[in-house]
Design an enzyme around this catalytic site. Structure first.
Site, PDB file in Angstrom:
ATOM      1  N   GLY D 150       0.625  -1.069   0.005  1.00 29.07           N
ATOM      2  CA  GLY D 150       0.021   0.128   0.014  1.00 29.07           C
ATOM      3  C   GLY D 150       0.871   1.198  -0.100  1.00 29.07           C
ATOM      4  CB  CYS D 151       0.137   4.689  -1.162  1.00 31.04           C
ATOM      5  SG  CYS D 151      -1.436   4.883  -0.505  1.00 31.04           S
ATOM      6  CE1 TYR D 152      -1.546   8.370   4.191  1.00 30.92           C
ATOM      7  CE2 TYR D 152      -3.397   6.768   3.777  1.00 30.92           C
ATOM      8  CZ  TYR D 152      -2.972   8.162   4.107  1.00 30.92           C
ATOM      9  OH  TYR D 152      -3.793   9.074   3.992  1.00 30.92           O
ATOM     10  CB  THR D 153       1.917   0.073   3.478  1.00 25.22           C
ATOM     11  OG1 THR D 153       0.621   0.013   3.619  1.00 25.22           O
ATOM     12  CG2 THR D 153       2.382  -1.181   4.444  1.00 25.22           C
TER      13      THR D 153
END
EC number: 1.2.1.38
Lengths: 352, 352, 352, 352
Positions: D150-153
């Site tokens: 994921g992007c935030y991840t």
């Protein structure tokens, strides 16, 4: 009608003071002080005031000003007021200082964080820290000098205050991640504040060293009843106005080993804010957004408990130029002169 | 205290009406009408009103509403008001329509540009086009139905009106290039209005076909004393509020073959606007900026003569939700009820 | 491998040159010239280049530079290149000038609009106006000096060129209403370009006096086969990149008294642009948007006929830093050295 | 030449994949899959691709697609891939899944946070978590299924990874305050993502409940060698692209009771990132800004020690659509097919 003088009227906070005072029933601006724009027409500098104000900018002579008005707002760089203040001035007028000169009680702390010598420490003790929701009883018609709180500070403190004060969180675990619109950086012509540098970007700055840190620590330390240290990280956001503070702290477990409930934390917020005109504790599950307070004197706060980590996430939002600066200054003025605390501050938040 | 009902209170223009009326001394909102949000708390939809309004949304039953209030604002899709209006309603309440239903006197023109059938043409003649600066004498306590002008229209007309009216420009050469913030597109959930689609971009739309064109032509045609056609091109700009109109027209030469001077054109603007509270003719050389009128009911106008091309470039700026919609509607309400025309409209433009 | 020197590498256009050239197979930057940042690491000033470039900024000594590289890009203030250029330099290197010094053939016109004396008029005649789509045959491996067109100019000219060239519009009726992102204003620290001044606002500037006007008039005059005057109005838009030009002109009626059809105008556009790699004539009814060309060397153009007024509305969009400056400069370099005209310019527009 | 199919090509991440793959020397897109736009021309939906792509959108039939291409990217809603995946498909093509379906090893955890049943848990074990900088040795030409992070991840993990892995911080004290541009919210037409709702505002959302939390905890748990819990708070920022993560953790004191030094922490970052092409550890004192990585596959990271509180503040910035989605997916594809890991990913960050 109270006569008002503003020093630093051509900065963003100064201009916001003017915007607010124009609709204030009991105040009239007599002096638009600005070192950079002396003799220029004020409405030529801030054209929103065209046909509303017809006055030229004057300088920053506090002695002269003190004899012409009832109250002076100093929206000036750090060190200005401390450099010129004297007993004679304070005997003539009330002063509401939007700079940090008299916010911090310990001179050494001030000088360490601000890296300038304090020129009139003798007035620090007298100065009242003008966070009305917490210090209202000290802002009276007898008060001569108000240290108007900083923008980040107001938001950071009010967001955590009830839980610190009621001992529901461990204040030394407090981490404040704050985000600010760009008007907080002032109107000075600096490359990093150009549209193309700020727009479509986000960054932290002043990490571990921002000057609002000791102010937050001092005030929340009073609430905690002890000295505390916190992490405070400001960020620059591509918007004009608004501060959002997201704060994290470890909850103090109850004697039975469980965490305090939503209702218990809510009760703490309500204890301090239920009757406050300018602090809104939002409904459960609603996160503050800066746009919902824009242009107004409101602070919106709320919190979420995270049982997985044993922490509470607190959030607060305000308009940095209003409740974070000019609005709070007017709120202080109202108390100083015995007016309705909300006079001139009935601006409804503007959305969109 | 005038009792107010709003249909379409949950659109952006409706919410702006609410924001303005909250500070209006003579009006009180009794009915927050919204087909989409019936029974929901109004402040849950527009959280800026949290703790300021405690009311649930009601529907759009005009008959019931007409018996409960003194004035109804309809901030509704085209065709709604024309579809429900009747003599009985008009006998009970005044109506200020923010839609286009009664703005255009010629039904065929309306139906051609709006592509819908007009359901109550019998009221068109009675409706007063509520551009107060031009039609003030027709907005009286006897008036029952106001067609509140469009946002682009208000800006476009007021910018050119004095020069058209005084015969200083050839109205058939008029080209209006208008730029609008995105709130003009409404709160409907449409992909082209998403943040990522609008931000960092600019485009024209509705080129040669935008519905505000015939409204501009009709009103400026009255000023010109003849039918006129103009080019009107709207553009979408990545900002929330504000319309800027840049208008071009060929100057009529004087009998001696020279062009009218700056002073002569300025005199025309002053003739119509010098005493107007909400129109500001800027100083020579100053171009209107939307930010200087944001949140206020002002229109700022100015012009530059281009002798090289024989044209004049006229510019006007307003806040599309205030003078372009809700503010102008309240201005009309003030006239309809004999209040001070500026009551509730003293919002100082907010900068930055 | 062509060796490249850039003077003015720390301005926005200079930095965009660097961004493009880093992915150019045939060019290598040898000199990052910047008067303001001499000896500073280039990647400290533009951190996007961190780990991509490890070089310190050098000065603006054209003589030294001329002996070290094959081509010099001057992204410098008006007057710089004209002040230092000489035959010796031109014998050693090719020069692509992104300033206006050699764009205008008539010295008096240049001096009138730019209000500075031209220091080396002897090179004006030789300089080739580097609008490749129109002047491609003059940009050859023999060419020594390129006057790279202005950002507004490129957009304004390419949008109207086919209709002017084919005699389909009356060029003296041409009105160009152009809107630009803020990077066009450069990286200088000026109050009007601060985020809070530009954001959420829009304004015209330089009305009737902007320096790109004579450049547009000259080039479109060549297309028209006669001298022409136009109205050109630039506007500042709250976005980083992008220029949108909306242009209006009266259509020339055909001998039978009718207006030319969509197909006839489209044929004119296709005649000049169908084979062009960087000009896209959009489908009927689609209006150019700046976001669809962002970061790329494209110009998107289209038009709408308005039979009511007898005018055509033409629209063009480009990225002011790419096709409006650095991309076009590289396009010229490619032609000067006989490379594929599109080498290094295959950046796909970035959306969102 | 590898043949590529994309399901979800009309979302923002899908379109970014297309942008990147157009300049990839070894890949060619054969299938633009989009449930919503079947049979529409892809370049009519994303006009940046006009004249670059001439293809109609196809559906999401994975079985058919699997027989026509070599690799499929699924940029689809949660649950889609798990609902259609089977052994037959995996035998024919490699799959790079940009959704979360195969990111989390524990099905119960997935189902709890995503609130949907997992339809093909049998493939979870095989799926490789495609964070190349950490799992590079598992992304091989033998690998069939990639769970693209994921992007935030990606941002959250890479920012803290070296200090967690080296045991320099207490991972259970980790607090991640992340801020994202609005493209992360996708292209769906929802009121909260309208320009006027997002612009000039900032808010937290999904507080304590965001789905990227367990993904961060799992991956950093592997680095810590134990299960950990963290606080993760996402925020919406008025910009198109970019994620900034500000992370706080308590430093582990050294045996002598002192905190690790800047050099010691820097050495940990260098140990893991010095040779990484897409992770840039910034110079001391420089805070990451999202604009400096925009459009590129870079992650910029840095940290500041706060001895006062015993914590370290870590910061990371990336472009959510590139390194946070499509760029990382292509990086994985490069490894899966044995290409240069950086092929197609040489986009220089675009500034301004």
């Amino acid at each position: 009608m109270v006569k008002v003088g503003i020093i630093g009227a051509t900065g963003y906070a100064g201009a916001e003071l003017v915007r607010i005072l124009l609709n204030h029933k009991e105040a009239q601006i007599e002096w638009f002080g600005s070192r950079s724009y002396i003799d220029e027409n004020y409405a030529d500098i801030y054209r929103n005031f065209f046909e509303l104000i017809d006055a030229d900018c004057l300088g920053d002579n506090m002695d002269e000003l003190a004899s012409r008005v009832d109250v002076i707002f100093t929206a000036t760089p750090q060190g200005f007021l401390a450099g010129v203040l004297n007993e004679d001035i304070l005997n003539k007028v009330k002063i509401i200082d939007l700079s940090a000169d008299f916010r911090i009680k310990d001179v050494a702390t001030y000088e360490k964080w601000y890296k300038i010598e304090h020129k009139s420490p003798q007035f620090i003790k007298e100065a009242v820290y003008g966070l009305c929701e917490i210090n209202r009883d000290k802002v009276t018609t007898q008060t001569r000098l108000i240290a108007n709180p900083g923008c980040y500070t107001t938001c950071s403190i009010l967001t955590a205050y009830p839980l610190v004060k009621e001992g529901l969180i461990d204040p030394d675990t407090l981490i404040i991640d704050a985000k600010s619109g760009t008007s907080g950086a002032g109107r000075g012509a600096k490359t990093p504040n150009l549209f193309c540098e700020v727009n479509e970007s986000m960054k932290a700055y002043g990490v571990t060293t921002h000057r609002h840190t000791p102010e937050i620590e001092e005030q929340l330390g009073y609430a905690a009843g002890k000295e505390i240290t916190v992490n405070f990280t400001p960020h620059l956001v591509p918007m004009n106005r608004g501060i959002l503070a997201t704060e994290y702290a470890t909850l103090i477990k109850k004697p039975d080993g469980t965490y305090p409930s939503y209702e218990e934390l809510k009760a703490a917020y309500d204890k301090y804010y239920a009757k406050e005109r300018f602090v809104r504790v939002l409904k459960k599950g609603v996160c503050p957004e800066t746009k919902w307070v824009e242009g107004s004197n409101y602070v919106d706060v709320n919190f979420v408990i995270d049982e997985r980590t044993g922490r509470v996430v607190m959030m607060g939002a305000l308009d940095n130029l209003v409740k974070g600066a000019a609005g709070q200054a007017v709120q202080n003025m109202n108390l100083l002169f015995g007016f309705d605390e909300a006079e001139g501050l009935s601006m409804v938040p503007m959305f969109p």
